[in-house]
Scaffold this motif. Structure first.
Motif, PDB file in Angstrom:
ATOM      1  N   GLU A 254       0.738  -1.078  -0.096  1.00  0.00           N
ATOM      2  CA  GLU A 254      -0.013  -0.099   0.074  1.00  0.00           C
ATOM      3  C   GLU A 254       0.908   1.261  -0.189  1.00  0.00           C
ATOM      4  OE1 GLU A 254      -2.757  -0.056   3.183  1.00  0.00           O
ATOM      5  OE2 GLU A 254      -3.534  -2.091   2.892  1.00  0.00           O
ATOM      6  N   VAL A 255       2.128   1.223   0.426  1.00  0.00           N
ATOM      7  CA  VAL A 255       2.956   2.195   0.589  1.00  0.00           C
ATOM      8  C   VAL A 255       3.790   2.470  -0.695  1.00  0.00           C
ATOM      9  CG1 VAL A 255       4.985   3.088   2.071  1.00  0.00           C
ATOM     10  CG2 VAL A 255       3.104   1.820   3.145  1.00  0.00           C
ATOM     11  N   THR A 256       4.144   1.241  -1.327  1.00  0.00           N
ATOM     12  CA  THR A 256       4.989   1.316  -2.578  1.00  0.00           C
ATOM     13  C   THR A 256       4.530   0.375  -3.250  1.00  0.00           C
ATOM     14  OG1 THR A 256       7.627   1.241  -3.113  1.00  0.00           O
ATOM     15  CG2 THR A 256       6.769  -0.335  -1.684  1.00  0.00           C
ATOM     16  N   ASP A 257       5.251   0.336  -4.607  1.00  0.00           N
ATOM     17  CA  ASP A 257       4.804  -0.368  -5.755  1.00  0.00           C
ATOM     18  C   ASP A 257       5.277  -1.886  -5.548  1.00  0.00           C
ATOM     19  OD1 ASP A 257       7.155  -0.649  -7.755  1.00  0.00           O
ATOM     20  OD2 ASP A 257       7.058   1.136  -6.856  1.00  0.00           O
ATOM     21  N   GLN A 258       4.617  -2.816  -6.323  1.00  0.00           N
ATOM     22  CA  GLN A 258       4.884  -4.193  -5.979  1.00  0.00           C
ATOM     23  C   GLN A 258       6.369  -4.288  -6.438  1.00  0.00           C
ATOM     24  OE1 GLN A 258       1.817  -6.903  -6.761  1.00  0.00           O
ATOM     25  NE2 GLN A 258       3.230  -8.711  -7.090  1.00  0.00           N
ATOM     26  N   ALA A 259       6.939  -3.830  -7.572  1.00  0.00           N
ATOM     27  CA  ALA A 259       8.146  -4.156  -8.007  1.00  0.00           C
ATOM     28  C   ALA A 259       9.218  -3.847  -7.035  1.00  0.00           C
ATOM     29  CB  ALA A 259       8.358  -3.440  -9.256  1.00  0.00           C
ATOM     30  N   GLN A 260       9.035  -2.851  -6.367  1.00  0.00           N
ATOM     31  CA  GLN A 260       9.877  -2.465  -5.285  1.00  0.00           C
ATOM     32  C   GLN A 260      10.002  -3.249  -4.007  1.00  0.00           C
ATOM     33  OE1 GLN A 260      12.075  -0.006  -5.258  1.00  0.00           O
ATOM     34  NE2 GLN A 260      13.192  -0.264  -3.348  1.00  0.00           N
ATOM     35  N   VAL A 261       8.507  -3.804  -3.784  1.00  0.00           N
ATOM     36  CA  VAL A 261       8.816  -4.745  -2.604  1.00  0.00           C
ATOM     37  C   VAL A 261       9.129  -6.104  -3.212  1.00  0.00           C
ATOM     38  CG1 VAL A 261       6.995  -6.319  -1.185  1.00  0.00           C
ATOM     39  CG2 VAL A 261       6.401  -3.827  -1.803  1.00  0.00           C
ATOM     40  N   GLU A 262       8.970  -6.674  -4.151  1.00  0.00           N
ATOM     41  CA  GLU A 262       9.647  -7.623  -4.607  1.00  0.00           C
ATOM     42  C   GLU A 262      11.089  -7.619  -4.770  1.00  0.00           C
ATOM     43  OE1 GLU A 262       7.846  -8.952  -8.256  1.00  0.00           O
ATOM     44  OE2 GLU A 262       5.872  -9.607  -7.475  1.00  0.00           O
ATOM     45  N   LYS A 263      11.531  -6.755  -5.214  1.00  0.00           N
ATOM     46  CA  LYS A 263      13.068  -6.296  -5.343  1.00  0.00           C
ATOM     47  C   LYS A 263      13.661  -6.270  -3.936  1.00  0.00           C
ATOM     48  CE  LYS A 263      16.709  -2.652  -6.507  1.00  0.00           C
ATOM     49  NZ  LYS A 263      16.967  -2.472  -5.206  1.00  0.00           N
ATOM     50  N   GLU A 264      13.270  -5.725  -2.976  1.00  0.00           N
ATOM     51  CA  GLU A 264      13.852  -5.565  -1.525  1.00  0.00           C
ATOM     52  C   GLU A 264      13.450  -6.964  -0.792  1.00  0.00           C
ATOM     53  OE1 GLU A 264      13.690  -2.394   0.966  1.00  0.00           O
ATOM     54  OE2 GLU A 264      13.077  -0.882  -0.689  1.00  0.00           O
ATOM     55  N   LEU A 265      12.523  -7.582  -1.193  1.00  0.00           N
ATOM     56  CA  LEU A 265      12.143  -8.924  -0.625  1.00  0.00           C
ATOM     57  C   LEU A 265      13.160  -9.917  -1.234  1.00  0.00           C
ATOM     58  CD1 LEU A 265      10.661 -11.238   0.755  1.00  0.00           C
ATOM     59  CD2 LEU A 265       9.005 -11.370  -0.910  1.00  0.00           C
ATOM     60  N   SER A 266      13.573  -9.773  -2.540  1.00  0.00           N
ATOM     61  CA  SER A 266      14.396 -10.857  -3.178  1.00  0.00           C
ATOM     62  C   SER A 266      15.848 -10.529  -2.581  1.00  0.00           C
ATOM     63  CB  SER A 266      14.460 -10.548  -4.769  1.00  0.00           C
ATOM     64  OG  SER A 266      13.316 -11.020  -5.240  1.00  0.00           O
ATOM     65  N   GLU A 267      16.293  -9.265  -2.285  1.00  0.00           N
ATOM     66  CA  GLU A 267      17.585  -8.953  -1.650  1.00  0.00           C
ATOM     67  C   GLU A 267      17.716  -9.481  -0.330  1.00  0.00           C
ATOM     68  OE1 GLU A 267      17.696  -4.711  -1.773  1.00  0.00           O
ATOM     69  OE2 GLU A 267      18.243  -4.622  -4.034  1.00  0.00           O
ATOM     70  N   ALA A 268      16.447  -9.615   0.412  1.00  0.00           N
ATOM     71  CA  ALA A 268      16.484 -10.158   1.780  1.00  0.00           C
ATOM     72  C   ALA A 268      16.649 -11.567   1.804  1.00  0.00           C
ATOM     73  CB  ALA A 268      15.274  -9.587   2.478  1.00  0.00           C
ATOM     74  N   LEU A 269      16.226 -12.353   0.690  1.00  0.00           N
ATOM     75  CA  LEU A 269      16.220 -13.767   0.634  1.00  0.00           C
ATOM     76  C   LEU A 269      17.596 -14.162   0.215  1.00  0.00           C
ATOM     77  CD1 LEU A 269      12.670 -14.462  -1.034  1.00  0.00           C
ATOM     78  CD2 LEU A 269      13.522 -15.230   1.399  1.00  0.00           C
ATOM     79  N   HIS A 270      18.420 -13.310  -0.694  1.00  0.00           N
ATOM     80  CA  HIS A 270      19.560 -13.589  -1.403  1.00  0.00           C
ATOM     81  C   HIS A 270      20.596 -14.341  -0.254  1.00  0.00           C
ATOM     82  CE1 HIS A 270      22.616 -13.764  -4.299  1.00  0.00           C
ATOM     83  NE2 HIS A 270      23.521 -13.082  -3.395  1.00  0.00           N
ATOM     84  N   PRO A 271      20.654 -13.843   1.024  1.00  0.00           N
ATOM     85  CA  PRO A 271      21.586 -14.761   1.941  1.00  0.00           C
ATOM     86  C   PRO A 271      21.383 -16.136   2.081  1.00  0.00           C
ATOM     87  CG  PRO A 271      21.162 -12.512   2.709  1.00  0.00           C
ATOM     88  CD  PRO A 271      20.198 -12.422   1.547  1.00  0.00           C
ATOM     89  N   HIS A 272      19.834 -16.327   1.898  1.00  0.00           N
ATOM     90  CA  HIS A 272      19.467 -17.815   2.401  1.00  0.00           C
ATOM     91  C   HIS A 272      19.268 -18.731   1.174  1.00  0.00           C
ATOM     92  CE1 HIS A 272      18.448 -16.068   6.242  1.00  0.00           C
ATOM     93  NE2 HIS A 272      17.796 -14.970   5.388  1.00  0.00           N
ATOM     94  N   GLN A 273      19.899 -17.966  -0.125  1.00  0.00           N
ATOM     95  CA  GLN A 273      19.939 -19.095  -1.352  1.00  0.00           C
ATOM     96  C   GLN A 273      21.284 -19.659  -1.440  1.00  0.00           C
ATOM     97  OE1 GLN A 273      19.600 -16.546  -4.989  1.00  0.00           O
ATOM     98  NE2 GLN A 273      18.541 -18.330  -5.975  1.00  0.00           N
ATOM     99  N   ARG A 274      20.936 -21.186  -1.787  1.00  0.00           N
ATOM    100  CA  ARG A 274      22.031 -22.153  -1.847  1.00  0.00           C
ATOM    101  C   ARG A 274      22.525 -22.000  -3.371  1.00  0.00           C
ATOM    102  NH1 ARG A 274      19.274 -27.139   1.645  1.00  0.00           N
ATOM    103  NH2 ARG A 274      19.722 -26.420   3.689  1.00  0.00           N
ATOM    104  N   PRO A 275      23.835 -22.796  -3.334  1.00  0.00           N
ATOM    105  CA  PRO A 275      24.362 -22.628  -4.783  1.00  0.00           C
ATOM    106  C   PRO A 275      23.521 -23.335  -5.867  1.00  0.00           C
ATOM    107  CG  PRO A 275      25.975 -23.421  -2.993  1.00  0.00           C
ATOM    108  CD  PRO A 275      24.659 -23.146  -2.302  1.00  0.00           C
TER     109      PRO A 275
END
Length: 292
Positions: A254-275
């Motif tokens: 509701e505060v920002t657009d979905q693309a921004q939310v998905e971008k920041e969510l993906s960045e936060a998930l990156h440390p938990h991604q395996r090879p």
């Protein structure tokens, strides 16, 4: 008692099994993402509770916030008679699909039971179930994800009044934040939604959240437990879809657009991604058994 799914009248945005007509999302698509990606993450919690309480043919279960019905399906597979209450029509439609026997195969019963879907609340569920008292109530959706504790408390009070005296009421919630890897990811939702100063979305769980809720509802604690519930996804896009399906990011959207939310969510998930591209986050969930 015929197992029944009933649409919950409360709007509990941000909780599994919730629905908010103002939430910016494709409800049908997100309900499907919940059912196919995210809901299974809590299976260890469901199984641990059912094992501890010996859920079986003698069980008459009322599931609050039942979502797309996976917890009900597991209980029904143990022989329990199940009813479900939820606010999300799309998720309930998926639950009905899961819990309705497949009649396409002559002579075969490929589902637990026929389910009835109706609008109403826990009292309507009891009426549709023939007035038989329940002997187990579950509210598995994490307390830290519920925007209206008052609404959940009222729902628990109503449900408790429909049970046999002394029946267990199970409350579920996140474990200690330091033991939940997903907490760092969910803080993205908390940070992005902060301008709204909203009570919805995710918040870290307090040590006594479940006990406080039980006390509000007039229930007496009678044991608790912790269960490992890792969140595992086949890919980063799958993880993003699964987490967005929880509703915890609605306030951020509701505060920002979905693309921004998905971008920041993906960045936060990156440390938990395996090879190999999979995403894995260790979590601990907690449950409290209270009595009516």
């Amino acid at each position: 008692m015929t197992p029944t799914l009933v649409r919950h009248h409360l709007r509990q945005s941000g909780s599994p099994g919730s629905y908010d007509s103002s939430a910016p999302a494709d409800f049908c698509g997100r309900a499907r993402d919940w059912a196919e990606i995210q809901e299974r993450m809590l299976v260890p919690l469901y199984e641990a509770v059912y094992d501890r309480l010996d859920v079986g043919p003698h069980t008459r279960l009322l599931g609050l916030g039942c979502g797309s019905g996976l917890a009900l399906l597991i209980a029904a597979s143990r022989g329990a008679q199940v009813c479900g209450v939820d606010a999300d029509k799309e998720r309930l439609d998926l639950a009905r699909e899961r819990l309705t026997p497949d009649s396409s195969r002559e002579g075969h019963d490929d589902g637990p039971r026929a389910m009835a879907l109706a609008c109403g609340d826990a009292e309507r569920a009891a009426a549709d179930a023939g007035g038989t008292a329940f002997n187990l109530v579950t509210a598995f959706h994490p307390v830290g994800c519920v925007s209206s504790i008052e609404g959940l408390t009222a729902s628990l009070v109503t449900a408790a009044g429909l049970t046999e005296r002394g029946s267990p009421v199970v409350l579920g919630g996140w474990g200690p934040v330091e033991r939940c890897a997903t907490a760092s990811v969910l803080r993205v939702a908390q940070r992005l939604a902060d301008p709204l100063r909203t009570a919805g979305g995710w918040r870290p769980s307090g040590r006594d959240d479940l006990e406080d809720l039980a006390d509000r509802a007039g229930l007496r604690p009678d044991g608790s437990g912790r269960v490992a519930c890792p969140f595992g996804y086949g890919s980063l896009p799958s993880a993003v879809r699964g987490l967005l399906s929880t509703g915890l990011f609605d306030a951020a959207l509701e505060v920002t657009d979905q693309a921004q939310v998905e971008k920041e969510l993906s960045e936060a998930l990156h440390p938990h991604q395996r090879p190999d591209g999979t995403v894995w986050m260790a979590n601990v969930f907690r449950y409290l058994i209270a009595r009516t």
